[in-house]
Write a protein that holds these residues in place. Structure first.
Motif, PDB file in Angstrom:
ATOM      1  N   ALA A 110     -17.136  21.708 -11.367  1.00 49.31           N
ATOM      2  CA  ALA A 110     -16.517  22.994 -11.704  1.00 49.31           C
ATOM      3  C   ALA A 110     -16.960  23.446 -13.093  1.00 49.31           C
ATOM      4  CB  ALA A 110     -14.994  22.860 -11.656  1.00 49.31           C
ATOM      5  N   THR A 111     -17.333  22.486 -13.928  1.00 45.36           N
ATOM      6  CA  THR A 111     -17.813  22.814 -15.281  1.00 45.36           C
ATOM      7  C   THR A 111     -19.181  23.478 -15.183  1.00 45.36           C
ATOM      8  OG1 THR A 111     -16.731  20.821 -16.099  1.00 45.36           O
ATOM      9  CG2 THR A 111     -18.375  21.826 -17.544  1.00 45.36           C
ATOM     10  N   GLN A 112     -19.285  24.715 -15.698  1.00 41.62           N
ATOM     11  CA  GLN A 112     -20.568  25.429 -15.648  1.00 41.62           C
ATOM     12  C   GLN A 112     -21.519  24.922 -16.708  1.00 41.62           C
ATOM     13  OE1 GLN A 112     -20.010  29.631 -16.274  1.00 41.62           O
ATOM     14  NE2 GLN A 112     -19.259  29.925 -14.194  1.00 41.62           N
ATOM     15  N   ARG A 113     -22.811  25.051 -16.438  1.00 43.01           N
ATOM     16  CA  ARG A 113     -23.823  24.758 -17.449  1.00 43.01           C
ATOM     17  C   ARG A 113     -23.644  25.776 -18.576  1.00 43.01           C
ATOM     18  NH1 ARG A 113     -26.085  21.823 -20.273  1.00 43.01           N
ATOM     19  NH2 ARG A 113     -28.291  21.310 -20.376  1.00 43.01           N
ATOM     20  N   VAL A 114     -23.802  25.312 -19.800  1.00 44.22           N
ATOM     21  CA  VAL A 114     -23.613  26.192 -20.957  1.00 44.22           C
ATOM     22  C   VAL A 114     -24.538  27.412 -20.849  1.00 44.22           C
ATOM     23  CG1 VAL A 114     -25.303  25.055 -22.475  1.00 44.22           C
ATOM     24  CG2 VAL A 114     -23.295  26.108 -23.470  1.00 44.22           C
TER      25      VAL A 114
END
Ligand code: PXG
Length: 298
Positions: A135-139
């Motif tokens: 769920a964490t997007q790439r910066v």
């Protein structure tokens, strides 16, 4: 073990960094992870060029020349008897004050470790690795370019935590537009219709050295290969999928978000690339021999 630290080779106990080093205080610095195979450093030149580009992007002047860095990488391997292993070359902003200002740091801290590495257990190379989508997007590239190989890995670590909590060890990261960027420490490829596809760097992937090697091998094997936007759907319906990275090498993917990829076993194209990669790493590279004894370094 002997570690290169700021111009000297010191024991592991002596290899200590100040608590005022901005690499530690702010993740302000750059690094490379480099493999040694059969007494030769693989793609050293490309790693040093990427290090230099990362340093330039963050306005960090590395206090050593490329030639000196080559020699230090070789010497650290020699001193530790590392003929097959992993080199971690780190350049931090150096010792400074509390406070972000990088220009108050007098000189960068440079250290080199040469050691063994096993990133993934052997069974993933035989059976494939299971991935989840984090769920964490790439910066966002406008925040920190994913092309900079910086010491700031929290974005990737947050995704890695999700993978571990989901019962696996690696996660796919999507970018701000929902396209596949890469995994937490590896680039990602799919095979569909006999063609290799990987996300463009502008979708949030590191300019992987192993990724570039796969493009070379594809050309040698007369396989079509290119960069394209990839969605989760593209991965789920691909014939094959594999990851690339210096430490990881080439890793077949067996499942993505609980769906088997292709047959659910390492695919034939992936296996061929793994074999060719293995051959290449045994033959090419910068020999770690002392300077005068070194033959033409590739
Ligand atoms: N993406 C990211 C985010 C990486 O950190 C790769 C792709 C693969 O690139 P190369 O050039 O290695 O083919 C990386 C590689 C470590 C370590 O502990 C380093 C990486 C990944 C995992 C662990 O040194 N970097």
């Amino acid at each position: 073990m002997k570690i290169f630290l700021d111009g000297k080779y010191v024991s592991q106990d002596e290899a200590k960094i100040s608590v005022f080093d901005h690499g530690l205080l702010y993740g302000d610095g750059v690094f490379e992870g480099i493999r040694v195979y059969n007494g030769k450093i693989f793609r050293l030149d490309q790693h040093l060029d990427r290090l230099s580009a990362s340093a330039k992007a963050i306005m960090l002047n590395i206090s050593m020349t490329k030639k000196e860095l080559v020699e230090v990488c070789c010497e650290t391997c020699r001193l530790n008897g590392v003929r097959d292993g992993y080199i971690r070359l780190v350049v931090t902003r150096g010792v400074g004050n509390l406070g972000l200002d990088p220009f108050k740091c007098r000189k960068p801290t440079v250290f080199v470790i040469a050691d063994k590495i096993e990133l993934y257990p052997g069974k993933v190379y035989r059976n494939g690795i299971e991935l989840i989508t984090a769920a964490t997007q790439r910066v966002h590239p406008a925040a920190i370019s994913p092309s900079i190989k910086s010491l700031n890995y929290l974005n990737n670590i947050l995704a890695k935590i999700e993978a571990i909590h989901a019962g696996t060890i690696e996660a796919i990261m999507l970018n701000h537009s929902g396209y596949v960027a890469e995994c937490t420490g590896d680039n990602l490829f799919i095979v569909r219709g006999g063609r290799l596809e990987t996300p463009p760097v502008s979708d949030g992937a590191l300019v992987g050295i192993t990724r570039a090697v796969v493009f070379e091998l594809a050309s040698k094997l007369k396989l079509a290969a290119g960069e394209t936007h990839l969605t989760r759907y593209d991965l789920m319906t691909a014939d094959e999928c594999f990851l690339t990275g210096t430490a990881a090498e080439i890793v077949p993917v067996s499942k993505i978000d609980c769906r088997p990829v292709g047959t659910g076993k390492p695919g034939s194209v992936t296996l061929k690339l793994m074999a060719e990669f293995h051959k290449l790493t045994r033959t090419e590279g910068t020999p770690i021999l002392p300077v005068g004894k070194r033959v033409a370094a590739k």
